[in-house]
Design an enzyme around this catalytic site. Structure first.
Site, short mmCIF file in Angstrom:
data_model
loop_
_atom_site.label_atom_id
_atom_site.label_comp_id
_atom_site.label_asym_id
_atom_site.label_seq_id
_atom_site.Cartn_x
_atom_site.Cartn_y
_atom_site.Cartn_z
N ASP A 111 -27.76 -10.91 -30.77
CA ASP A 111 -26.93 -11.63 -29.80
C ASP A 111 -26.04 -12.65 -30.51
O ASP A 111 -24.88 -12.85 -30.13
CB ASP A 111 -27.80 -12.34 -28.77
CG ASP A 111 -28.51 -11.36 -27.85
OD1 ASP A 111 -27.96 -10.28 -27.61
OD2 ASP A 111 -29.62 -11.67 -27.39
N GLU A 112 -26.57 -13.28 -31.54
CA GLU A 112 -25.79 -14.26 -32.29
C GLU A 112 -24.51 -13.62 -32.83
O GLU A 112 -23.41 -14.15 -32.68
CB GLU A 112 -26.63 -14.82 -33.44
CG GLU A 112 -25.96 -15.91 -34.24
CD GLU A 112 -26.87 -16.51 -35.29
OE1 GLU A 112 -26.36 -17.23 -36.16
OE2 GLU A 112 -28.10 -16.24 -35.26
#
Length: 403
Positions: free
Chosen positions: A123-124
């Site tokens: 997700d980062e």
């Protein structure tokens, strides 16, 4: 949005315009960006929440009183807390949530469970991709080439791009395949987050590997180090009461690059070829991403721009700069006394540049003839994953009812 990173915490306050749930999100501006060091992982749980007070107090000043209870927030920790282990990191996050919830008016969307969390590495990287392509306007033009993003933090590094073609030869099935839906359009992305390959962790790996190689030949407290400036004496572990060894810098760019290749584990078994490094599948940049621009961020930017590397460059330029720094030529020709003093106070410039060059060239295998771009900000907004995460948060908060 609070970015609780491995080396520090950063707070971003954004102002958006979105009048209805199905309207596209418009960014008005970044109203506030402030940061503090060190990161949450440096504190005991009882002090972790208090470490964010300098940031949140400034948020109170920046946000009008009548809007504070309508301004959602979230805390996303990254690789630094991942490295602490589950039990200790959860105690830190519990304390952070309790502190913010008790003292500040901003609603934490999702409560403790999803509002104050350790962000998944994938997700980062994807949030960085959203941020960059949103600011560049690439998400408005359906079918236009999007930008690839490469991020380098203290503990991890991420790569995300949309391959020019999606077929079995370009990308096999697996966790690295990420389907993102934005504005009723699906983007099929390649992504991977390499925990342990951020700049600070890479430093430790490289120092340790040089010690191991030296001990295989002859155990000694004085060890030649190709990745430190010539004739520099450097104790490792740094500032320890009884250092394991004293490194003697050699400033050898090629030999240092070989150490980078070693820790990148390029010879690892590749179960799903092609692979980048550490046995991880990655479509070749030269074949799978031939059209879009390439952007790099964070420590890629911080460790090269002060040395004069332009915002747009090709890898041979970075290689030449790295060699000059490692050999000491850069110091001899440096007119800026403040920069000279800073570089002499941080003797790992050569190592850092060698790792950055090796990661981009030999790890991710970006071709020498591809243009690489760097940006700290785009249109005045900080790059990084926070804006992308904030845009995703809008869907959960239902802000259109307060427009």
């Amino acid at each position: 949005m609070i970015d609780a990173g491995s080396t520090g915490s950063r707070l971003h306050v954004y102002r958006f315009r979105q009048c209805a749930a199905d309207d596209p999100v418009q960014l008005k501006d970044e109203a506030l960006f402030v940061q503090t060091i060190p990161g949450l992982s440096a504190y005991t749980p009882d002090l972790a929440g208090q470490s964010l007070d300098p940031l949140l107090q400034q948020a109170l000043q920046a946000i009008p009183k009548n809007l504070r209870r309508k301004t959602p927030m979230a805390v996303r920790a990254t690789a630094g807390l991942r490295l602490l282990g589950h039990e200790q990191s959860e105690k830190v996050l519990d304390a952070v949530y309790d502190h913010i919830h008790a003292r500040y008016p901003f609603p934490i969307i999702g409560g403790r469970e999803s509002g104050v969390t350790i962000m998944d590495g994938k997700d980062e990287g994807v949030y960085v991709w959203i941020t960059v392509n949103f600011l560049l306007g690439h998400l408005k033009s359906k079918g236009a080439p999007t930008a690839a993003v490469f991020d380098l933090g203290g503990a991890s590094t991420q790569i995300v791009f949309e391959p020019d073609r999606i077929d079995p030869k370009a990308m096999v099935e697996g966790d690295h395949q990420y389907t993102l839906t934005y504005d009723n359009h699906d983007y099929v992305l390649y992504q991977h987050s390499y925990l342990g390959y951020g700049l600070m962790e890479a430093r430790k790996r490289m120092h340790q590997r040089i010690l191991e190689l030296a001990d295989q030949v002859k155990p000694d407290l004085h060890v030649s180090h190709p990745c430190l400036p010539r004739n520099l004496e450097f104790s490792f572990p740094k500032n320890a009461p009884s250092p394991e060894a004293t490194f003697i810098g050699q400033g050898l760019h090629d030999a240092c690059t070989n150490i980078v290749k070693d820790i990148l584990n390029k010879n690892a078994v590749c179960l799903a070829p092609p692979c980048s490094f550490d046995g991880i599948h990655q479509p070749l940049i030269a074949e799978a991403f031939a059209q879009g621009p390439i952007y790099i961020f964070s420590y890629f930017y911080d460790r090269t721009v002060p040395l004069g590397l332009p915002a747009s460059f090709k890898l041979p330029e970075l290689g030449r700069l790295t060699e000059r720094v490692c050999m000491g030529e850069y110091f001899e020709q440096l007119p800026d006394g403040d920069l000279r003093d800073e570089m002499l106070d941080r003797p790992e410039w050569c190592l850092d540049l060698s790792f950055i060059y090796g990661l981009l060239s030999h790890g991710y295998e970006i071709p020498d003839d591809r243009e690489i771009r760097m940006a700290k900000k785009i249109d005045g907004v900080e790059t990084g994953w926070c804006l992308g995460a904030a845009i995703a948060l809008l869907d959960e908060a239902g802000l259109e009812q307060d427009a």
